[in-house]
Scaffold this motif. Structure first.
Motif, PDB file in Angstrom:
ATOM      1  N   LYS A   9      26.443  -9.629 -21.692  1.00  0.00           N
ATOM      2  CA  LYS A   9      26.995 -10.731 -20.875  1.00  0.00           C
ATOM      3  C   LYS A   9      26.614 -12.066 -21.534  1.00  0.00           C
ATOM      4  CE  LYS A   9      26.226  -7.749 -16.971  1.00  0.00           C
ATOM      5  NZ  LYS A   9      26.576  -7.533 -15.606  1.00  0.00           N
ATOM      6  N   GLU A 164      33.158   1.359 -13.334  1.00  0.00           N
ATOM      7  CA  GLU A 164      32.039   0.511 -12.935  1.00  0.00           C
ATOM      8  C   GLU A 164      32.271   0.012 -11.512  1.00  0.00           C
ATOM      9  OE1 GLU A 164      29.882  -1.279 -16.516  1.00  0.00           O
ATOM     10  OE2 GLU A 164      31.526  -2.618 -16.070  1.00  0.00           O
ATOM     11  N   GLY A 170      24.744  -4.902 -11.657  1.00  0.00           N
ATOM     12  CA  GLY A 170      23.710  -5.932 -11.570  1.00  0.00           C
ATOM     13  C   GLY A 170      22.977  -5.958 -10.238  1.00  0.00           C
ATOM     14  N   SER A 209      24.083  -0.596 -12.952  1.00  0.00           N
ATOM     15  CA  SER A 209      22.642  -0.417 -12.711  1.00  0.00           C
ATOM     16  C   SER A 209      22.066   0.821 -13.393  1.00  0.00           C
ATOM     17  CB  SER A 209      22.350  -0.422 -11.202  1.00  0.00           C
ATOM     18  OG  SER A 209      22.654  -1.694 -10.659  1.00  0.00           O
ATOM     19  N   GLY A 230      24.495  -3.087 -18.669  1.00  0.00           N
ATOM     20  CA  GLY A 230      24.334  -4.539 -18.689  1.00  0.00           C
ATOM     21  C   GLY A 230      22.866  -4.905 -18.829  1.00  0.00           C
ATOM     22  N   GLY A 231      22.238  -5.237 -17.709  1.00  0.00           N
ATOM     23  CA  GLY A 231      20.865  -5.766 -17.692  1.00  0.00           C
ATOM     24  C   GLY A 231      19.877  -4.982 -18.540  1.00  0.00           C
TER      25      GLY A 231
END
Ligand code: PEP
Length: 246
Positions: A9, A164, A170, A209, A230-231
């Motif tokens: 991102k 997703e 997130g 997640s 992502g994270g």
């Protein structure tokens, strides 16, 4: 081969990217056993492309424009991405759809351009919480897939799809592997209906997640052919644990 993709991102400057990749590469072994993909921001693609050359770790972008060039201030075209070494591009991420207003028609135009230009798109689809609560998950996913692939029925083997669920992105609340598997099976059936000749030739990834502690639970299922992270992809060690979770 299964695909594990990291979507950074809007995180990491070019120098932070350099630091990350040097660290991440120390964890990479047998890159031929799985496909590993990093999708940093546009401003990091040049340095990332240089550092990843010859490592087996692939490079992708998070978005693209559908035209090759022109008066589109602030946009980035597919030839620009390819020259920097990008083999993949994420299309229709939920943040693009819901924060930046990308609709199914725009996403379709981007997919058409990806296939014309020869870059592999990862199409993101997924329902919002209110859709799930209203029992609309399959309907929403079906509409997104059908509209995105409209006119591309012949080429479903040149696309990956990431399921997703928006409520899982997130939030620290992933879908259960069983719920993900049921949507993945649904998408597989849908793709068979769209083009039976390409049955089984579109990978379906899960995203939302995913962490080192739960990645293996998803990857136990043959229907889950990869992960979009992502994270947890922002830390090289944590992403490496996910890459080698199966
Ligand atoms: C994503 O950005 O595609 C994503 C799945 O994010 P996260 O892993 O942070 O939920």
């Amino acid at each position: 081969m299964r695909l594990i993709a990291g979507n950074w991102k809007m995180h990491k400057t070019a120098s932070e990217t350099e630091e990350y990749i040097k660290s991440f590469l120390k964890f990479v072994e047998h890159p031929e056993s799985r496909e590993i993909l990093l999708c940093p921001p546009f401003t990091s693609l040049y340095i990332a492309g240089k550092l990843l050359e010859g490592t087996g770790v692939k490079l992708g972008a998070q978005n693209c424009h559908y035209e090759r060039e022109g008066a589109f201030t602030g946009e980035i075209s597919i030839p620009m991405l390819k020259e920097l070494g990008c083999e993949y591009v994420i299309v229709g991420h939920s943040e693009r759809r819901h924060i930046f207003g990308e609709d199914d028609e725009l996403i379709n135009r981007k997919l058409v351009a990806c296939l014309e230009e020869g870059i592999r798109p990862i199409l993101c689809v997924g329902e919002k919480l209110e859709d799930r609560e209203a029992g609309m998950t399959f309907k929403v996913v079906e509409t997104q897939v059908r509209l995105a692939l409209s006119g591309l029925e012949e080429h479903t083997d040149r696309i990956d799809i990431a399921y997703e669920p928006v409520w899982a992105i997130g939030t620290g609340v992933p879908a259960t592997p069983e719920d993900a598997v049921s949507v993945h099976r649904f998408i597989k059936e849908l793709l068979k209906d769209i083009n039976p000749k390409n049955e089984g030739r579109t990978r379906i990834l899960y995203g939302g997640s995913v962490k080192p502690g739960n990645a293996g639970d998803f990857m136990k299922h043959s229907e889950i052919e990869g992960l979009l992270v992502g994270g947890a992809s922002l830390d090289p060690e944590s992403f490496a644990k996910i890459v080698y979770s199966f």
